[in-house]
Every structure is written in C-alpha cells, then in structure tokens.
Design a protein around this motif. Structure first.
Motif, mmCIF file in Angstrom:
data_model
loop_
_atom_site.group_PDB
_atom_site.id
_atom_site.type_symbol
_atom_site.label_atom_id
_atom_site.label_comp_id
_atom_site.label_asym_id
_atom_site.label_seq_id
_atom_site.Cartn_x
_atom_site.Cartn_y
_atom_site.Cartn_z
ATOM 1 N N LYS A 248 -0.798 9.953 -1.077
ATOM 2 C CA LYS A 248 -1.685 10.770 -0.225
ATOM 3 C C LYS A 248 -0.946 11.353 0.989
ATOM 4 N N ARG A 249 0.359 11.131 0.973
ATOM 5 C CA ARG A 249 1.237 11.604 2.071
ATOM 6 C C ARG A 249 0.711 11.113 3.426
ATOM 7 N N ILE A 250 0.431 9.862 3.419
ATOM 8 C CA ILE A 250 -0.050 9.243 4.680
ATOM 9 C C ILE A 250 1.029 8.304 5.202
ATOM 10 N N ASP A 251 1.288 8.440 6.463
ATOM 11 C CA ASP A 251 2.330 7.634 7.096
ATOM 12 C C ASP A 251 1.713 6.362 7.698
ATOM 13 N N CYS B 3 0.821 -1.217 0.000
ATOM 14 C CA CYS B 3 0.000 0.000 0.000
ATOM 15 C C CYS B 3 0.863 1.279 0.000
ATOM 16 N N SER B 4 2.164 1.095 0.033
ATOM 17 C CA SER B 4 3.042 2.251 0.245
ATOM 18 C C SER B 4 2.931 3.308 -0.856
ATOM 19 N N ILE B 5 2.814 2.873 -2.133
ATOM 20 C CA ILE B 5 2.762 3.854 -3.227
ATOM 21 C C ILE B 5 1.535 4.757 -3.047
ATOM 22 N N TYR B 6 0.404 4.082 -2.784
ATOM 23 C CA TYR B 6 -0.847 4.806 -2.602
ATOM 24 C C TYR B 6 -0.742 5.756 -1.402
ATOM 25 N N ALA B 7 -0.100 5.243 -0.322
ATOM 26 C CA ALA B 7 0.042 6.037 0.907
ATOM 27 C C ALA B 7 0.925 7.266 0.648
ATOM 28 N N ILE C 62 -6.366 4.357 4.102
ATOM 29 C CA ILE C 62 -5.754 5.437 3.316
ATOM 30 C C ILE C 62 -6.846 6.174 2.532
ATOM 31 N N LYS C 63 -7.732 5.308 1.916
ATOM 32 C CA LYS C 63 -8.774 5.832 1.044
ATOM 33 C C LYS C 63 -9.664 6.853 1.744
ATOM 34 N N TYR C 64 -10.054 6.527 2.982
ATOM 35 C CA TYR C 64 -11.041 7.374 3.661
ATOM 36 C C TYR C 64 -10.390 8.317 4.700
ATOM 37 N N SER C 65 -9.039 8.562 4.514
ATOM 38 C CA SER C 65 -8.347 9.479 5.444
ATOM 39 C C SER C 65 -7.825 10.685 4.657
#
Ligand code: ADP
Length: 597
Positions: free
Chosen positions: A467-470, A460-464, A500-503
């Motif tokens: 979205k700049r999510i850690d 999931c890292s690319i997607y994260a 990630i999607k809903y954050s």
C-alpha cells in the motif's frame, strides 16, 4: 398516687399496736388499783362497824338517841370515822357528825336495806349531808335472831381518789415514756426490716434497667429469708446476663452472616412489612438498611413480580422460585427464592423470607454468548456460502467452463477459506486470552519494546509496502516491559495492520513507545479515514465494525481490536482510542509500570 414505703407502713402500725396495748394495760391497772383500794376501805369500814357494834351490843333495849348518839360521837372522834346508827324503821338515832334528829329517814339507803336483810351492805355515793362522795358500809345489829338496828360506818372518798389519781398520773407518765421508748425501738426495728427490702428493690430496679453486672449485698444482720432472696436474685441476674450475652452473640453472628452475604435477604411479616433486611438487599433496592425496618414491601420496590411471588407464598404457604428483571434501577436480573417463615412453636406462617441472587452478570454473559454464537455463525455463513456456491458451480459446469472462470471460482474458494481460517485463528487467540484460569498460567518475561516493535513492523511490512505506506518506529532501546511477547506482538500487529488497512496508500504510520510515571504507552498513529465519535466506545467489541464492507474487503475479521483489548487486560493494562474522521486515529495500549521495566 405515690405508694408508701415499707418503713412507713410498718412503723405506724407497730406504733398504733403499742399505744393501744399500753393504754389498755394502763386502764386495766388503774382499775385494779381502784378496786384494790376500794376493797381495802370497805374492809376497814366493815371492821370499824364491827368494833362499834361491840360497844353498842351491850346497851339494853330499846335503843334510843340519848344513849346511842353520844357513843357514836365519841367513837367517831376516836377512830376518825363517821358512825351512824339507824333503827329498822330507818330513823337515825346516832351520828358522829350530825344531830340525828335533823337527819332524814335512812330506810331507803341501799346499804341500810341490805344490812336490814342481815347482810353487810356497802355503797358509794354523794352525801348530801356532808356534801362529799362517801363510802358507806352497814352491818346489822342483832339481839338474838332479831335485827334491832344497823350500824353504818362511812368515809369520804376524796383521800382514796387523790391517791388513785396520783397512781393514774404515774401510769400515764410511765405509759407515755414507754410509748416514746417503743416508738424509737419500733422505728429501729422497722428500719431493720425495711432496709433489706429497700436494698432488694433497688437491686431489682437496677436489673430492670439492664445493669445485670450489679450484685445485691445485704448486711449480715438481715434475716435469712432476705439473704436467700438476694442470692436468688443475683443468680437470676447472672443467668440473665449470660443468656443476653448468648443471644447478642447469636444476633451478631446472624448479623455478620447476613451482612457478609452477597445475596440480598429480606424478611417480611404477613402485612408485607420489613422485619429484617441485609446490606446486599439494601443496596439492591437503594434503601438505607436501618430505615427500611417496618416499611412496606411496596415502599421498597414497585416490582409486580416480587409482589406476586410474596402473595403466592403467603396464600399457598409453599416455597417459590422466580426470576424477575428490576426495571426501576439499573435493570437488574434477580433470582428470587421465597419461603414461608414459620414460628418455631406453633408452626404457623408468620411471614415470608426472600433471598435475592443478582444474576445480572450471568444474564449478560448469556446474552453475550448468544450474541457471540449469532455473530460467529453470521461471520462464517458468508464465506461458507461463497465457498459452497463456487464449489457447486465448479462441479456443475466443470466440462464447459473456461479457464478464467475456473480460476475465478477457485480464487473465491481460496479467499473465503483463508477468511474462515483467519476468523478461526482470531477466535482461538481470543478464547486463549479469555479462558480462565489458563490466562493466569501465561508466562511473562522482560521484553525489549524496541525489538518487539520492529518485529511487528517486519510482520506488516509486505502489506505496508503493497500500500506504499511507511511505518516509522520511535522507541528507546532500553525500554522494557514485563509481558508475554507472543500476545503483545499479536496486539501490535493487529493495530499496525488496522492502521495500514484503514489508511490511504502513500500515508504514514507511526509506532511510538513512551513511559509516563506509572505506565508504558505504545501508540499506533495513522493518517487514515478515522472513526466517527459515535462508534468509538464500541470498536473494541467482538465483531464490531464501523464500515462492514470495507473491513470485509480488506480481509478484516472484526476481532482484531477485541484481541488487542484482551491482551492489554492480560497485562493489567487498558486500551484507548482517539480519532478524527478524515484525519486519522491513535490507538494506544497502556501497561502499568508495576509490571514493566
Ligand atoms: P477488522 O478486522 O474489521 O479491522 P477490528 O476489530 O480490527 O476489525 O476493528 C474494528 C473496526 O474498527 C473496524 O472494522 C474498523 O471499522 C475500525 N477500525 C479499526 N482500526 C481502525 C483504524 N486504524 N482507522 C479507522 N478505523 C479503524
């Protein structure tokens, strides 16, 4: 009225017969004695009269009192007998006891009358002269053919009567003794006859009360008929016991079959009263199995569908099948098989047998399948329509379309194609998880959870990053779980992907692993939009989305959480969600430690 026992029926009858017989015999014997004594006395008096005749015969005619009377007195004294000599005229000319001149004319005396006719006359009567009962015997006194007088001898009967009375007393005493003795004997005999009957009737009573193990035993002295009867009754009880045992056995078997049946069984009579109802039916109608007997069908259920099928079977005498939905409790779907109950002998319809199959789950599965097909069609229709639209536009305007538009339509096709691809992929995973029995063939292994979480994080890292999510992972290195790595990774990817999607971008997603006493818990915590509480119970359903637009925009299929749920089930575990709208959500997978390390 209490009935007399056999003993008290036999004994008085026997006693009465014996008393009557003995009284009769006593009476007869005393009569015989009396006759015997009287005859004896008569004979004796006759002999004495003949002796007197011998003395008087030689006297010259005419006979007169002066000559006859002294002889009478003399002979009378000698033979202790009263002697009277009477002329044919009835005039007494001699009497051993009295003065003949003072005596009445004797012509009318019966014995005198008979003697005057030439016979021996005898009579017994009260003598007014001697004032006592006397027996008289008179014989004729002849001279040639002519009767010249009558000689009469007589004796008081008091002596005979005294003897006779003594004999009678002895007979009575003897009879009483005999009666007493026979009363005792009768009692013993009656008891001997009645005792086996009492034993037999006691035995019969025990049999009637259900004590069929009891056996009648008679004393050897009882008669052979009673022995045969006792044996027959014992045999009958034994056979009855066997029959009852067989019937009970059959009843138990039937009960066991009925109890263990998953189908509800209800037998009704023609008045629609319950004859029999098994456990499954009792549960179905929420009644007590034992109390339901005798109740009317209406008391069991108000369902008109069931009532009408029963009425139809009773009127048409033909089996019926029907499906009903019980509205009363828990909205169950039932398949009813109703058949007429026939009596074995007369083949008459005596009731209705209802067999209920609970097809609620089948119906639900059918509903789910219908919904699923509708959902899948609906989900696919949108991308397919988009692809079709884009492709048709490209085809129609291929000559005069600028590059930007051309690219835009191609992108629409690619985006929707990959969406269809994702839906199909997710559906395939779901079908793999739901397929039975293939799901039991899924291979399990000991998985290091830390490694598994890091792999999912990587995926999931690319997607994260986009979205700049850690994503932070907290898991002990030694924590293991027994499971299928492929499915578990897929479930974790789905949860992290959703987080990630809903954050919002710049937020944090935490993936944590813990173990409790009996479970291993994997938690995915986000700081996203959260889920309103009313949606929480349904988010794990297939194609269920809280915010449809957002899900689609983010490329969601609506199947991600359904896959997570099924993966947890595959591991005998469960899923849980806690969420606060605007603050974030915590999704967790709980796997029992029995199947984990
Ligand atoms: P989707 O592919 O639409 O995400 P899912 O089955 O994964 O389908 O999720 C079902 C719905 O649950 C989503 O449409 C979304 O509305 C909601 N949901 C799932 N995960 C989260 C989350 N972490 N935060 C907020 N809502 C979520």
């Amino acid at each position: 009225m209490r009935k007399k026992s056999l003993l008290w029926q036999l004994y008085p009858s026997y006693l009465m017969i014996i008393i009557l017989c003995l009284t009769g015999i006593g009476w007869y014997v005393s009569g015989v004695f009396r006759d015997f004594y009287f005859n004896q006395v008569r004979e004796d008096l006759s002999a004495r009269a003949k002796l007197v005749r011998f003395h008087v015969k030689n006297l010259s005619e005419p006979l007169n009192s002066q000559r006859v009377d002294p002889i009478c007195k003399k002979l009378g004294r000698l033979i202790s007998t009263r002697i009277t000599i009477i002329l044919p005229s009835g005039v007494v000319i001699g009497d051993s006891e009295k003065d003949p001149t003072l005596m009445d004319n004797h012509a009318t005396r019966p014995e005198i009358r008979k003697a005057l006719k030439g016979y021996t006359g005898a009579s017994t009567r009260f003598s007014r002269t001697l004032r006592t009962r006397m027996m008289y015997v008179a014989i004729p006194l002849r001279s040639g053919d002519k009767i010249t007088g009558v000689i009469r001898t007589s004796k008081p009967l008091s002596a005979i009567e005294k003897t006779l009375s003594e004999i009678r007393t002895k007979i009575i005493i003897g009879s009483l003794g005999a009666i007493l003795f026979s009363a005792l004997l009768c009692f013993v005999v009656s008891r001997r006859i009645s005792k086996p009957v009492r034993t037999l009737s006691e035995g019969a009573e025990r049999f009637a009360h259900g004590n069929l193990e009891y056996r009648i035993s008679l004393p050897p002295s009882a008669s052979s008929e009673f022995h045969i009867l006792a044996e027959t009754m014992n045999r009958m009880a034994k056979e009855l016991e066997l029959k009852i045992y067989e019937l009970a056995q059959q009843g138990n078997e039937l009960k066991t079959v009925l109890t263990s049946m998953s189908e509800g069984v209800v037998a009704l009579d023609l008045d629609k009263r319950v004859i029999l109802l098994n456990g499954a039916a009792a549960r179905l109608f929420n009644v007590d199995c034992t109390k339901a007997q005798g109740k009317l069908l209406e008391e069991l259920t108000r369902d008109t569908g069931i009532q009408s099928v029963v009425d139809k079977v009773i009127s048409e005498k033909k089996p019926e099948y029907t499906e009903v939905q019980l509205r009363e409790n828990s909205k169950k779907y039932l398949l009813i098989h109703a058949t007429p109950l026939e009596s074995i002998r007369e083949k008459l319809v005596v009731g209705v047998l209802l067999v209920f199959n609970d097809i609620t789950r089948l119906k639900q599965a059918e509903e789910i399948r219908k919904d699923f097909v509708a959902n899948v069609s609906h989900e696919l229709r949108t991308p397919i329509t988009a692809i079709k639209g884009a492709a048709e536009t490209l085809l129609d305007q291929k000559t005069n379309m600028n590059t930007d538009d051309y690219e835009r339509f191609l992108k629409i096709i690619v985006r929707n194609t990959s969406r269809i691809g994702r839906i199909v992929e997710d559906l395939l995973i779901l079908s793999q998880l739901e397929k039975w029995p293939e799901r039991f063939a899924v291979e399990f292994e000991q998985i290091n959870l830390s490694t598994l979480l890091l792999k999912a994080k990587d995926a999931c890292s690319i997607y994260a990053e986009k979205k700049r999510i850690d994503i932070e992972v907290f898991c002990g290195n030694d924590l293991t779980v027994l499971g299928n790595p492929h499915f578990l990774e897929q479930a974790l990817i789905n949860l992290i992907d959703n987080a990630i999607k809903y954050s919002p971008s710049g937020s944090k997603v935490i993936v944590k692993c813990e173990k409790s006493e009996d479970e291993v818990i994997i938690r995915v915590i986000d700081q996203g939009c959260g889920i309103p509480p009313e949606h929480l119970p349904r988010v794990f359903e297939r194609f269920y989305r809280v915010d449809k637009g957002r899900s689609r925009d983010e490329g969601g299929t609506g199947l991600g959480l359904a896959i997570v749920k099924h993966v947890a089930y595959l591991h005998h575990g469960r899923v849980k969600v806690e969420s606060t709208p605007g603050e974030g959500s915590i999704f967790s997978i709980h796997i029992p430690r029995a199947s984990s390390g």
